[in-house]
Design an enzyme around this catalytic site. Structure first.
Site, mmCIF file in Angstrom:
data_model
loop_
_atom_site.group_PDB
_atom_site.id
_atom_site.type_symbol
_atom_site.label_atom_id
_atom_site.label_comp_id
_atom_site.label_asym_id
_atom_site.label_seq_id
_atom_site.Cartn_x
_atom_site.Cartn_y
_atom_site.Cartn_z
ATOM 1 N N CYS A 138 34.627 -20.447 14.760
ATOM 2 C CA CYS A 138 35.382 -20.892 15.929
ATOM 3 C C CYS A 138 36.369 -22.013 15.612
ATOM 4 O O CYS A 138 37.156 -22.408 16.470
ATOM 5 C CB CYS A 138 34.438 -21.335 17.044
ATOM 6 S SG CYS A 138 33.554 -22.846 16.661
ATOM 7 N N CYS A 151 34.115 -24.968 11.513
ATOM 8 C CA CYS A 151 33.254 -23.775 11.637
ATOM 9 C C CYS A 151 34.078 -22.524 11.333
ATOM 10 O O CYS A 151 35.124 -22.303 11.956
ATOM 11 C CB CYS A 151 32.673 -23.711 13.040
ATOM 12 S SG CYS A 151 31.887 -22.141 13.408
ATOM 13 N N ASP A 154 3.283 1.604 -4.945
ATOM 14 C CA ASP A 154 3.364 0.595 -3.886
ATOM 15 C C ASP A 154 3.586 1.282 -2.539
ATOM 16 O O ASP A 154 4.689 1.325 -2.023
ATOM 17 C CB ASP A 154 4.534 -0.344 -4.214
ATOM 18 C CG ASP A 154 4.489 -1.589 -3.372
ATOM 19 O OD1 ASP A 154 3.459 -1.827 -2.712
ATOM 20 O OD2 ASP A 154 5.481 -2.343 -3.374
ATOM 21 N N LYS A 182 0.636 1.953 -10.512
ATOM 22 C CA LYS A 182 0.059 1.499 -9.246
ATOM 23 C C LYS A 182 1.157 1.654 -8.196
ATOM 24 O O LYS A 182 2.102 0.868 -8.144
ATOM 25 C CB LYS A 182 -0.404 0.055 -9.338
ATOM 26 C CG LYS A 182 -1.116 -0.402 -8.086
ATOM 27 C CD LYS A 182 -1.856 -1.695 -8.337
ATOM 28 C CE LYS A 182 -2.701 -2.077 -7.136
ATOM 29 N NZ LYS A 182 -1.928 -2.247 -5.922
ATOM 30 N N ARG A 189 -6.953 3.862 4.746
ATOM 31 C CA ARG A 189 -8.089 3.189 4.123
ATOM 32 C C ARG A 189 -8.807 2.296 5.134
ATOM 33 O O ARG A 189 -10.019 2.136 5.094
ATOM 34 C CB ARG A 189 -7.600 2.368 2.932
ATOM 35 C CG ARG A 189 -8.716 1.652 2.226
ATOM 36 C CD ARG A 189 -8.227 0.889 1.016
ATOM 37 N NE ARG A 189 -9.333 0.202 0.393
ATOM 38 C CZ ARG A 189 -9.794 -0.964 0.793
ATOM 39 N NH1 ARG A 189 -9.248 -1.577 1.802
ATOM 40 N NH2 ARG A 189 -10.821 -1.530 0.185
ATOM 41 N N LYS A 216 -1.121 -6.360 -12.360
ATOM 42 C CA LYS A 216 -0.055 -6.642 -11.383
ATOM 43 C C LYS A 216 1.202 -7.140 -12.086
ATOM 44 O O LYS A 216 1.125 -8.032 -12.939
ATOM 45 C CB LYS A 216 -0.524 -7.732 -10.405
ATOM 46 C CG LYS A 216 -1.600 -7.268 -9.460
ATOM 47 C CD LYS A 216 -1.012 -6.344 -8.426
ATOM 48 C CE LYS A 216 -1.743 -6.350 -7.163
ATOM 49 N NZ LYS A 216 -1.612 -6.950 -6.042
ATOM 50 N N CYS A 272 27.706 -26.499 13.617
ATOM 51 C CA CYS A 272 28.827 -26.378 14.531
ATOM 52 C C CYS A 272 28.269 -26.728 15.912
ATOM 53 O O CYS A 272 27.285 -26.140 16.343
ATOM 54 C CB CYS A 272 29.332 -24.934 14.521
ATOM 55 S SG CYS A 272 30.346 -24.538 15.948
ATOM 56 N N GLU A 310 -2.222 4.455 -15.404
ATOM 57 C CA GLU A 310 -1.395 5.085 -14.354
ATOM 58 C C GLU A 310 -0.492 4.055 -13.697
ATOM 59 O O GLU A 310 -0.716 2.861 -13.837
ATOM 60 C CB GLU A 310 -2.301 5.619 -13.220
ATOM 61 C CG GLU A 310 -3.151 6.761 -13.570
ATOM 62 C CD GLU A 310 -4.108 7.112 -12.425
ATOM 63 O OE1 GLU A 310 -4.018 6.526 -11.337
ATOM 64 O OE2 GLU A 310 -4.941 7.983 -12.661
ATOM 65 N N CYS A 322 30.719 -21.332 20.659
ATOM 66 C CA CYS A 322 31.011 -20.661 19.378
ATOM 67 C C CYS A 322 30.524 -19.203 19.397
ATOM 68 O O CYS A 322 29.344 -18.939 19.653
ATOM 69 C CB CYS A 322 30.343 -21.419 18.237
ATOM 70 S SG CYS A 322 30.492 -20.579 16.657
ATOM 71 N N TYR A 382 -4.141 10.434 -6.782
ATOM 72 C CA TYR A 382 -4.636 9.779 -7.998
ATOM 73 C C TYR A 382 -6.155 9.755 -8.145
ATOM 74 O O TYR A 382 -6.666 9.150 -9.071
ATOM 75 C CB TYR A 382 -4.068 8.370 -8.151
ATOM 76 C CG TYR A 382 -4.253 7.467 -6.946
ATOM 77 C CD1 TYR A 382 -5.502 7.031 -6.557
ATOM 78 C CD2 TYR A 382 -3.149 7.026 -6.234
ATOM 79 C CE1 TYR A 382 -5.654 6.201 -5.470
ATOM 80 C CE2 TYR A 382 -3.294 6.192 -5.140
ATOM 81 C CZ TYR A 382 -4.554 5.782 -4.761
ATOM 82 O OH TYR A 382 -4.703 4.960 -3.688
HETATM 83 S S1 IVH Z 1 -7.427 3.796 -7.769
HETATM 84 C C1 IVH Z 1 -11.719 2.697 -6.511
HETATM 85 N N1 IVH Z 1 -5.006 4.375 -8.545
HETATM 86 O O1 IVH Z 1 -4.007 0.186 -5.038
HETATM 87 C C2 IVH Z 1 -10.352 2.661 -6.987
HETATM 88 N N2 IVH Z 1 -5.241 2.962 -6.648
HETATM 89 O O2 IVH Z 1 -5.974 -2.358 -4.905
HETATM 90 C C3 IVH Z 1 -9.440 3.413 -6.143
HETATM 91 N N3 IVH Z 1 -3.118 2.288 -5.650
HETATM 92 O O3 IVH Z 1 -5.944 0.590 -2.188
HETATM 93 C C4 IVH Z 1 -8.041 3.073 -6.324
HETATM 94 N N4 IVH Z 1 -1.820 3.384 -7.028
HETATM 95 O O4 IVH Z 1 -3.951 2.083 -2.383
HETATM 96 C C5 IVH Z 1 -5.749 3.693 -7.654
HETATM 97 N N5 IVH Z 1 -2.943 5.017 -9.352
HETATM 98 C C6 IVH Z 1 -3.668 4.353 -8.454
HETATM 99 C C7 IVH Z 1 -3.094 3.596 -7.417
HETATM 100 C C8 IVH Z 1 -3.916 2.909 -6.537
HETATM 101 C C9 IVH Z 1 -1.870 2.591 -5.967
HETATM 102 C C10 IVH Z 1 -3.503 1.383 -4.539
HETATM 103 C C11 IVH Z 1 -4.555 1.929 -3.625
HETATM 104 C C12 IVH Z 1 -5.601 0.866 -3.516
HETATM 105 C C13 IVH Z 1 -5.000 -0.313 -4.172
HETATM 106 C C14 IVH Z 1 -6.055 -1.014 -5.008
#
Ligand code: IVH
Length: 672
Positions: free
Chosen positions: A414, A411, A124, A122, A143, A317, A429, A120, A434, A229
């Protein structure tokens, strides 16, 4: 035209119809991304619903779409314990890490078992945990520290991508990410700039700040969205065996889920991750990696979790993003101390979900070292919130037409002569009058860590200067309503708000005032150190270099700069104006002895706190016998987290350090 009175039954049926239609169109717009009606038609239906609900309050309902406009403001967020610990994820940074993860899974599961993974995005954003009872949204929590979250239900109800009522009357607790789509983020920042407000650094900060608004009407105005998710709890009766089943159920009951793919080979998973590093920009939401999750829920149970993360999932990451682009020009900006900073104006490129059109070149020596010329193709880099910078020049493609940059001798604002101190890399400057310096000084004075004057951003400051309503920041406190309301695009309400914000800034503590003065080398930390010794402006003015440099961590350079500041008639004039306006010119003495409740404890601070500057918080902890260090380690006892925390938060989670937000910290102070 007078409206025919509806009887109760008719009103009820119209209310029901409107609710159903609004829910349908919200789903079409926010979840399926395929609206069927114009925004104005939606607004019209919503207004009609609100009108009817006001007229027939007996039909009001918690899960009516009218909740989208936001309820009444609250004083603070209530803390609520999670139904189970909200774990985080372990990280992988390359293919090898992913292979290691896959072999750990293989090793820990019985032989001959078939399983696969779901890959999936991740997202942001900010994690949210949402609870539905009988299909109605009951509770939404952040959280927090994983154990206890904040009750942000009132704000979450304003997010149209989160159903107030599910398509099924079930009990379910789920987790997902709240975020702001990239296109809406751009619009939001444009609006903020127009209103003289500081733009948000990135969509993540904007989303996090919006969800923590005490006034749900403000949250309702922010373009928040949500991707689900994970299912945390589900009442019996639903057949769920895999993560795929979970995602399908989430979609079925009215949620949007992000992109996902089922996969069993780790090589393929590595390829998918690499592909998304390239394709990330195509999305309208920010992702900072990929999450790989074991699909079979029963097998997840077998693997279990460590104290911080499940063994059945991992986050891959993305590396800090780099892009190539061209240097169109090199311009000079002037800071409040008169420093001339060269900035590369770039051919705009998308990096990490935002458009980058400038990068700092720091100073002349840096330009020489990297040999950056106008017209060059350059590799630029942006990591998180950091200002983009030029990594290197791609010299192979030079045509010979590139122009070397020469620091100006005068500058650009000025026209006065520019000097470079032989010991320093910067050009300055030195003209006290200025206009560019003046502008920056006022911006600094009003900024968040200084006087924190809400609404006084660069564009309003420009207008005030242009209209000659102020000639330094001391004049801010003499501004009058009529003068302000007469400024272009300001108006009555904004003028009133600004005057209120100015009035409020009179409450800022003495060390913040000293920081706000913009004395060279005096940052907020130093301001705290010196005001602890010299507790009034008169004492500070009378201080000599030797008195000041006797303070721990204050050297000759800082001491000299402070003495020079107070030697200038012009500066004294501004200080006088501030004093006359009623700004704090001394430390307020509490006189009370405090108990050493933090004796032997190590604290780390991250992010910015509402009620304290870093130094104030540090002082409070130290007064109570605690120590404040800058890095999180296994020795850290407590991490105090403010807005926009940095990587320390993650490090604290990794080290199982107790995490407190500002309210938690205040409670600790109160309760000892
Ligand atoms: S699963 C127990 N799925 O990433 C696992 N987390 O470092 C539950 N996040 O705090 C997390 N997209 O806020 C999961 N597709 C995704 C995600 C996701 C973003 C974030 C989430 C979590 C952090 C994990």
């Amino acid at each position: 035209m007078a409206e025919f009175e509806l009887d109760k039954e008719e009103a009820k049926s119209e209310i029901d119809r409107l609710r159903e239609e609004l829910r349908y169109h919200e789903y079409k717009y926010y979840v399926e991304d395929s609206p069927e009606i114009a925004d104005s038609e939606y607004d019209e239906m919503m207004n009609r619903l609100i009108e009817l609900e006001d007229k027939y309050p007996e039909f009001k309902s918690e899960d009516s779409p009218s909740a989208r406009v936001g309820g009444s403001p609250i004083d603070a967020f209530e803390k609520v314990e999670h139904s189970q610990q909200m774990l985080s994820l372990d990280n992988a940074f390359n293919g090898e890490d992913l292979k290691d993860f896959a072999s750990r899974v293989r090793k820990n599961l019985a032989v001959d078992i078939n399983y696969d993974y779901i890959v999936e995005h991740k997202i942001d954003g900010l994690a949210l945990i949402i609870r539905y009872e009988n299909g109605s949204l009951e509770l939404a929590l952040t959280r927090g520290d994983g154990q206890v979250g904040e009750n942000v239900t009132a704000n979450v109800k304003t997010i149209a991508a989160i159903p107030l009522k599910l398509n099924k009357e079930i009990d379910i607790e789920l987790r997902g990410e709240v975020y702001i789509p990239d296109d809406r983020f751009k619009e939001l920042n444009e609006k903020r700039l127009d209103a003289g407000l500081e733009p948000f650094a990135n969509p993540r900060n904007a989303a996090a700040g919006s969800i923590r608004q005490l006034d749900p009407k403000v949250a309702a105005e922010r373009p928040l969205s949500f991707l689900a998710y994970d299912i945390i709890n589900l009442a019996d009766g639903e057949q769920i065996e895999t993560h795929l089943d979970e995602l399908e159920l989430l979609e079925e009951i009215g949620f949007k889920v992000g992109w996902y793919q089922q996969e069993s080979s780790v090589e393929k998973i590595i390829e998918i991750c690499a592909d998304w590093v390239e394709k990330e920009e195509e999305l309208n939401y920010g992702i900072d990696g990929m999450v790989i999750k074991l699909n079979q829920l029963e097998l997840r149970q077998e693997l279990g979790s460590t104290s911080k993360a499940p063994r059945w999932a991992i986050a891959y990451k993305f590396p800090a993003q780099q892009k190539t682009t061209f240097v169109r020009d090199i311009i000079i900006s002037i800071g409040r101390t008169g420093a001339l900073t060269p900035t590369a104006m770039l051919e705009p490129v998308e990096v990490d979900g935002s458009t980058v059109s400038r990068a700092t070149l720091h100073n002349e020596d840096e330009i020489r070292r990297k040999d950056v010329r106008i017209g060059d193709k350059v590799l630029i880099q942006k990591a998180g919130d950091i200002i983009p910078e030029v990594v290197k020049v791609i010299k192979d493609v030079r045509t010979g037409d590139e122009q070397e940059f020469v620091m100006p001798e005068a500058c650009p604002a000025c026209g006065s002569e520019v000097f470079r101190d032989p010991d320093e890399a910067v050009h300055r400057c030195l003209n006290v009058g200025c206009p560019a310096k003046l502008r920056e000084k006022i911006i600094h004075f009003a900024s968040r860590d200084a006087m924190n004057i809400d609404g006084l951003g660069p564009s309003i400051i420009d207008k005030l200067l242009e209209a000659e309503l102020i000639s330094d920041f001391g004049d801010l406190y003499n501004l009058e309503h009529e003068e302000l309301a007469g400024l272009e695009r300001l108006g009555d309400k904004s003028a009133e708000n600004l005057l209120e914000a100015l009035e409020k800034s009179k409450e800022r503590s003495f060390d913040r005032v000293i920081y706000a003065l913009g004395i060279r080398h005096v940052g907020s930390r130093t301001a705290g150190l010196i005001t602890a010794e010299f507790s009034s402006i008169d004492e500070l003015r009378a201080a000599e270099i030797s008195d000041l440099s006797a303070i721990n961590e204050v050297g000759e350079v800082i001491a000299e700069s402070i003495v020079n500041f107070f030697a200038s008639e012009e500066n004294l004039e501004v200080v006088k104006k501030l004093a006359e306006a009623g700004i704090n010119m001394s430390l307020e003495e509490t006189g009370a002895e405090v108990e050493e409740i933090f004796a032997g404890m190590n604290f780390v601070l991250t992010g910015s706190l509402e009620g304290y500057t870093r130094n104030e918080a540090k002082g409070i902890i130290e007064d109570r016998g605690g120590r404040v260090t800058s890095a999180v380690s296994s020795k850290t006892d407590i991490l105090v987290v403010g807005e926009n925390p940095g990587s320390k938060l993650e490090q604290a989670r990794e080290n199982d350090v107790r995490i407190l937000d500002e309210t938690g910290f205040n409670n600790l102070l109160k309760e000892g």
